[in-house]
Every structure is written in C-alpha cells, then in structure tokens.
Design an enzyme around this catalytic site. Structure first.
Site, short mmCIF file in Angstrom:
data_model
loop_
_atom_site.label_atom_id
_atom_site.label_comp_id
_atom_site.label_asym_id
_atom_site.label_seq_id
_atom_site.Cartn_x
_atom_site.Cartn_y
_atom_site.Cartn_z
N ASN A 1 37.32 35.00 43.21
CA ASN A 1 36.19 35.01 42.02
C ASN A 1 36.96 35.82 41.19
O ASN A 1 37.28 37.33 41.42
CB ASN A 1 34.91 35.44 42.23
N ARG B 1 41.41 40.12 59.94
CA ARG B 1 41.58 38.66 60.39
C ARG B 1 43.07 38.54 60.95
O ARG B 1 43.36 37.42 61.65
CB ARG B 1 41.40 38.06 58.94
N ARG C 1 36.09 26.32 48.16
CA ARG C 1 34.64 26.50 47.64
C ARG C 1 33.81 25.55 46.90
O ARG C 1 32.92 25.41 46.99
CB ARG C 1 34.51 27.57 47.75
N ASP D 1 35.91 31.27 45.51
CA ASP D 1 36.98 32.10 45.81
C ASP D 1 37.63 30.67 45.92
O ASP D 1 37.27 29.85 46.72
CB ASP D 1 37.11 33.48 46.15
N GLY E 1 38.20 42.88 47.12
CA GLY E 1 37.05 43.99 46.70
C GLY E 1 36.75 43.29 44.90
O GLY E 1 36.74 44.04 44.59
N GLY E 2 36.86 41.83 45.20
CA GLY E 2 36.32 41.48 44.11
C GLY E 2 34.84 41.96 43.59
O GLY E 2 34.36 41.17 42.97
N GLU E 3 34.05 42.54 44.37
CA GLU E 3 32.62 42.94 43.87
C GLU E 3 32.52 44.07 43.28
O GLU E 3 31.70 44.98 42.91
CB GLU E 3 31.75 42.80 45.12
N TRP F 1 42.28 38.05 50.01
CA TRP F 1 41.48 38.23 51.14
C TRP F 1 41.56 36.93 52.70
O TRP F 1 40.87 37.56 53.62
CB TRP F 1 40.13 38.64 51.05
#
Lengths: 535, 268
Positions: free
Chosen positions: A260, A132, A330, A305, A192-194, A242
């Site tokens: 999240n 970004r 969100r 998030d 890396g939230g997943e 992020w």
C-alpha cells in the site's frame, strides 16, 4: 528383526545411509528445473513460477483418506507461524518468528541446527514479528531478519557467513519475506508500509552480501513515473515488499507485488496514482531495471496491497498461446496480464466488492465516488484484509484452474490524521469490520482465462491459509479455526481433514524422502508433517 | 500492510506491546488535553466515527460504559483516559483506537470529558426495590451476580456482577425491553435440526465449517458434526431472554435499572 546393539549404531547407520544425500548444494540450474526434482522444495513457492503445485502423486485422490501425522516439530514461537519450509535432499530449512532459523531431518523432525539472530528491542512493527521462510543457493541459506538484515548461513551447520543491513529498523524498515535466489543473486525487499518507509527491492551478491542493485518501489526524481505523488509525499510513500516474487527464466524477469501507499487510509496527503504502490513490478534480474509495471489499485486508500505471489502460467488466451501472470488481488478483482509486457488481458471480481464499477479496457478500476474512508467510517466491501490476503494461491497445470483463499467481509473505513514522524506509525485511519454480520470464506477455483468460478468450497470464516495443489489431483489448505484439509482439485469435494484446534497462518508444502511423500503444514506453534498410513 | 498474519485480537495485543514499549520508553508525564474549539470539533468527529456505536452519540447509550457520568471509574485522570482510548481495556469489549495518532487520542479524550459537562444523568430508580424485582422475576435463573461473597445464579445469560461498569443505563433499559437489540457474541440463539429429525434450541458456543456446539436452555452442551445435521439456523433477531416490557411498569423498570447500574464488582 535384528535389534541394533546400541541406539547410536542405528542412528549412525541412518546418517551414513543418508549422508551422501545430505551434501546440500543447490546451484541456480537446479532451481530453474525444480520441476525435475519434485521430492524437493527448493524455493518459497516450490518453483519459480509461483504455482505452488507439486508433481508428486503418491498421495492422491484415492488414498488421501489414509493421511496421518508422521511427526511434529514443536517450536517455542509466540509469533504468527508463517514459514514455508524448504526441503533439499532429505533436509528441511524453516524459520520461526521472531528470529530463528532451523534445519531438520525430514523423516523424523530431528534438529540438525538452529540459528538465532540477536534482534533489537526498538523495532517498529505493524503486525507482529513473523517470518515466511528462507532461500537456498549453493550451500548457503539466506534469511531476512525482522530488523531488516539479510543473513547468509552455512546450510550444513547454520554457521553465519555474513550479515548485511538492508535499511534502518529505527525508521520502520523490517523484513518478513522469504528471499528469492536467482542466478548469483539474492532478491529481497523491506516491509514497513505503515511507517512511511520508501520501499525497495534489492539484489545482493550471494557470495559476498554486497548489494548489486536497488529498485525503489517509489520512483524518484528523473523517473518518468515521478510525479504520481503530490509534492514530497513520495518520500514517505511506503510500497513495501513482504511476499516473495516469481521469476521467468525465459526472459530473465522477476515479478514482485508491492504494498500500500502510505499513509494507508488518508489519501489526501498523497494525491496522484502513487506508483508503484499496489502494483506488480517486472524487473531484469541482472540490472534491476524495470521492464513493466501494472498498478491494480491506483491511489489506494483501503490498504489493499498487491503482495500476492504472482502466478506465472503458460497457456492459451482466447485461442492463442500466451505467457501470462495471474493474481487474485486484495482489492477483490482477479487479473490476468500478459507476462511479456504487463498488459491487461482480463479481470473480474472474485468476491463481493462495492468500490468499483468494474475494470476498464486497460484494467484500471472505475472507482465509485464516495468509497474512500471518512472520519465517520465508510462501509465498503471487501474489508481491509481484502478479498484475499498474502496467503499463497495455487495453479494446477493438471486441472488448469487457479485457486484462491477468499474472504467475504465488509468493513467501515476511517480516515484519520496523517503526519509523518520518522519511525512512528503512519496510518491515517483504520477500519472496523462490519458487526452483526456473519462473514465467511471459500476456496474458489477460477478459470484463469476468464476469472469464471468453476467451483467453491465454503468455509465458516474468511480464509487466510495458503494453497498447495499436487499431481495427485489434490488441493491442500486450511481454515484459521483449525481445520487442515484436502479437496479434490477438479471438483472441490472434501476428501480428508484433520482437526488441529490451532491457528494456521501459513500454507502447506510437500516433499518426498526415501521414496515416501509427506505434506508439511505449520499449525499453532508447531510444524505438522503428514504421511500415508500403511494400507 | 496490516497483514492478516495475526488474528485480529493477537494484532491488538501486539499493538499493546508496542504501545507499552513506547510508554515505557517515555517518562510518565501528566497528560494535558487540548481545549480549543477546533480540537473539540475534531475530537467529536472522531468520537462519532469510532466510539458512538458502543457509547452512543452523547456517551450515555449503546453497549459501552456510560461516558456522560461526572466521574469515569476507570478513567479518573486525563492520563488514564488517554491511555484507555489508546490501548483499550484488555479482556473487555473496549478496543484500542490503534488507528489514531496521539494527538487524535487526546482530542477524543477532550471530547469525552466535554460529554460529562453536557449531560449529567442520575439514575432515578431505587436500588433496593430493583434488587427485589431481580429476585421476583427470576433473573437469577439465567444470570449470576455476587451475593454474600459468592457468584450465584444461572449460566444461561451473561454474568451481571460488573454490568454497571460495562454498560450505560440506557443500554440496560433497552436490554430489558428489547433483548435482541444487542446480542453478546456467545448468546446467539441457534437451532439445529438433526438428520434423524430432532430439533435442539440453544445458544451458539462454537461454529466452524465442520462442527457446531450449542448450549441448551438447561445449560447442557451439545456438540454436532455438520454431517449429522440437516440445518443450522443462527437467528440474531431473537434472544433467549424474554422481554420485560409488559411485565414491569415504568417505576419498576427504573428500579431494576438502578439495581443493575449498582452492580460494579471489579473485574476478576
């Protein structure tokens, strides 16, 4: 007209003419007072206050019809093109996924330098390899690479100064966010939230790359908020960073949104509120100590998030002067908080939602039972992508309105198995958007004090393009189907548009050089730069 | 985070890349599907949540392929079946179950295998008779199939040359009786009314905030700017295809379905 003898001569003449301005040096004092040099764009959101509002007004409601392409810079990227360029005294700095930083001449798009980071093949990513943008401080460009490194580059040549690893990419850490330069520090966090990471926001010494502090977005043992996670679930609770935060120089506070809790859709394995996921965190820049936090979605199970850019607004609230921070989350609610203590002031939905009866006096959602994901799929509004996603909102001090790219769509949410394995996706479910529905989007203009809708500009599809407002009375944004446009920021009236037929995954910015204003927007694989046709 | 940074399909593609990378990193081994009652029960739950709306609760309904057949054309081995569930079938409507863990994928696969054991349904009609009905009722005016090595027919409706691989028999039957029940995205009947008072009917080829493209029933494309239009009505409750409920008796319907099921041209 006198023709130059050689092409080179004219090129040199230009270089010489501009060379004085090309001595990039951006001390902290310049970024704090970025509003005094609106021809530049010195930090991700244009200004520390996250407003994405420019004081430039050469392009305005009466002449925007004459906007045309000035130049285009083609990239080779096949990633989602999410950069916001910085502009400093005639020079542009931008990134393109997966691993490139570039510097361009802002009048022509000519390349000044290009840096390519060597990246590993075994990255663990949920959503592509976008980036970004960069930060600038002094004569140095700061770049967070997809493998979770922070890199310092010389602003004039792109030569590397240092490269530090923030966290291990093999465990699912990555970085996509534009860093924030404050004082003598570079602030950046990990995505890396997943992957069941333990999220953090770091501060690095801008000169040496040495880490000065780390704030864990999930509190550990000893912290008063430790205990909002059942058992050991805090260790793999994600809360990634992020999207870039904001900074309030008056109180030396930086505010960031967090992602999240992990696993995303199966909350059974992490009972509790799961602090500080889906929150704003306000930290002292010198120490990294927390001043306050506000959690929008306690125990989130829909991947909502809070990584929207916090928008700092100095205004009045119910008649009294107030320092506020506003955000459209969100989770479908718009919020205004007291910036000095994080207390909830007001909030209401800005898109359709079916998961909460409303917000209580403290701003906590009153969750409707039975809205969690199920194995069979549970239909809830908004969809996973949310009422809005990461694309930047804007606040215009001129119209005193808050603008958000909105998404009207529902989805079936699924709950699945969630077993943590290092470096392996840790979702616990998923979603499917509601079929046979015509979802849509809108640019919505809200009154920050109340969240009331002032006007809306409806679009065929849900929006995910950032917004820029200017003192020229304009609002620039785009639609993923390929339309880039300008609205009258006061009324929502469409004034200009440009059909690109390319996807847009970023937001516009504006700058001026040699007395001429430009608007820049990443479109498809290219950067488009617009200026006014001579009248 | 699942950011909206990438278009849904792009994200799927990226998921594929990731999975492909993971697959490449692991040596190809024979997949053993779990067979305990608990695994099957869990597989069924997941199947009902993620697959039913295309394949039907017992695998033989919906717009997905018939999974209740003894042999699945594209999923002959359990390894292929698990891979198809994990990454989908690129270029078709069959999505990747990106949200499932490897174990869940194998549980669903085990349940899919159990469907074939429960219900083996032969399509009873006569293919040759069905082919004749296809010609007689003018289906070719709107649809293409491969005949004599050439894709022949009209373009108003979807290409039917591989329809037997894509759809279950029950869906094909439903398509003939009640066409609007499941409209493929490119075939939403749409009517525009121009500022000058003209009405054009067709299917929606493209619609965005500023423009609409229709294809009329003669196959001509019409492109409009919204400012030149008074009204755009996309109507999912109608289909450009007529219902054949009244025109075909039960035997004829079976025959025509049998013919459609036999159309299995490999995907190009």
């Amino acid at each position: 007209m006198r023709l130059p003898l050689l092409g080179l001569t004219s090129g040199l003449a230009l270089m010489l003419a501009a060379s004085a301005a090309w001595a990039q040096n951006v001390p902290f004092s310049r970024i704090v007072e970025a509003q005094k040099e609106p021809h530049n764009w010195l930090t991700y959101s244009g200004n520390y206050n996250g407003q994405r509002h420019s004081a430039l007004d050469q392009i305005n409601v009466s002449n925007v019809k004459r906007l045309k392409v000035a130049w285009v810079h083609h990239t080779g990227t096949t990633e989602s093109h999410e950069t916001t360029p910085l502009v400093v005294d005639g020079v542009m700095f931008l990134t393109e996924g997966p691993n490139i930083v570039k510097s361009l001449d802002t009048r022509t798009g000519n390349l000044l330098w290009r840096y390519e980071k060597k990246i590993p093949q075994d990255l663990r990513l949920c959503c592509g390899r976008p980036n970004r943008g960069v930060a600038i401080l002094g004569d140095t460009i700061y770049y967070g690479s997809i493998d979770a490194h922070l890199i310092a580059l010389d602003a004039k040549t792109g030569r590397i100064k240092w490269d530090v690893e923030m966290a291990d990419h093999k465990l699912g850490y990555s970085s996509t966010v534009a860093p924030l330069a404050v004082k003598d520090k570079i602030l950046i966090g990990a995505a890396g939230g997943e992957f069941g990471i333990r999220g953090f926001l770091d501060a690095y010494d801008a000169r040496t790359g040495k880490r000065v502090w780390r704030f864990h977005t999930i509190p550990g043992p000893g912290d008063p908020e430790f205990g909002t996670w059942e058992g050991d679930s805090w260790k793999t609770g994600s809360a990634a960073i992020w999207t870039t935060g904001s900074y309030d120089p008056a109180t030396n506070t930086t505010i960031w949104g967090t992602g999240n809790p992990g696993p995303d859709w199966n909350g059974d394995v992490r009972l509790g509120d799961n602090l500080y996921s889906c929150s704003f965190i306000a930290l002292d820049v010198d120490t990294g100590k927390k001043k306050w936090h506000f959690q929008f979605t306690p125990h989130d199970t829909h991947d909502w998030d809070a990584t929207q850019v916090p928008v700092l607004i100095d205004g009045t609230f119910r008649g009294a002067a107030k320092k506020m921070v506003a955000t459209a989350n969100r989770n479908a609610f718009f919020y205004v908080l007291d910036r000095d203590n994080g207390k909830f002031l007001a909030g209401k939905p800005f898109v359709k939602q079916t998961w909460a009866k409303g917000l209580d006096d403290s701003g906590r959602p009153m969750v409707i039972a039975g809205t969690d994901p199920t194995e069979e799929g549970n239909l809830v509004w908004p969809s996973l992508a949310g009422g809005t996603n990461w694309a930047s909102p804007s606040y215009s001090p001129q119209t005193k309105l808050f603008y958000v790219p909105a998404r009207e769509q529902g989805a079936f949410y699924y709950k699945g198995e969630a077993e943590y394995k290092p470096g392996v996706i840790f979702n616990g479910g998923g979603q499917r958007v509601k079929p046979d529905e015509e979802p849509y989007g809108a640019i919505r203009a809200l009154e920050p004090e109340t969240g009331n809708l002032k006007w809306e500009f409806k679009t065929q599809i849900p929006l995910n393009v950032g917004i820029l407002t200017t003192q020229g009375g304009l609002l620039f944004s785009g639609i993923g189907q390929g339309d880039f446009f300008a609205l009258n920021a006061a009324t929502g009236e469409l004034l200009w548009r440009f059909k690109t037929n390319g996807p847009m995954n970023s937001g516009p910015m504006t700058y001026a050089v040699d007395g001429k204003q430009y608007v820049a927007m990443p479109i498809g694989r290219s950067l488009y730069v617009f200026d006014l046709m001579e009248s | 985070m699942w950011a909206m940074n990438v278009h849904r399909f792009a994200r799927m593609a990226l998921g594929l890349l990731w999975l492909a990378a993971v697959a490449a990193a692991q040596p190809k081994e024979a997949v053993k599907l779990p067979d305990s009652p608990e695994d099957l029960a869990r597989g069924k739950k997941l199947y009902l949540g993620s697959c039913t709306y295309c394949h039907g609760p017992t695998g033989d309904g919906g717009k997905g392929a018939d999974l209740s057949r003894q042999e699945l054309v594209q999923a002959k081995t359990d390894g292929d079946l698990a891979r198809i569930i994990e990454v989908g079938i690129p270029g078709t409507e069959m999505p990747s179950a990106w949200h499932m863990t490897r174990r869940e994928v194998t549980q669903v696969a085990a349940y899919v295998r159990s469907l074939a054991k429960v219900d083996v349904r032969a399509v009873s009609g006569n293919v040759a008779a069905g082919k004749a009905l296809y010609a007689k009722h003018g289906c070719a005016g709107c649809h293409t199939v491969k005949q004599g090595g050439v894709f022949t027919g009209g373009y108003m409706g979807p290409d039917l040359s591989s329809i037997g691989m894509k759809r279950s028999a029950s869906h094909l039957r439903e398509s003939l009786i009640n066409p609007p029940a499941s409209l493929p995205e490119g075939f939403v009947p749409t009517r525009v009314l121009t500022v000058s008072g003209k009405t054009i009917d067709g299917v929606r080829v493209h619609e965005d905030t500023f423009a609409v493209v229709l294809r009329d029933f003669a196959g001509n494309n019409h492109s409009y700017l919204r400012k030149d239009l008074k009204e755009v009505t996309a109507d999912r409750s109608r289909s450009p295809m007529p219902s054949y409920q009244e025109k075909l008796n039960a035997t004829e319907l079976d025959d025509l379905v049998a013919y459609l099921v036999s159309l299995k041209e490999p995907l190009q």
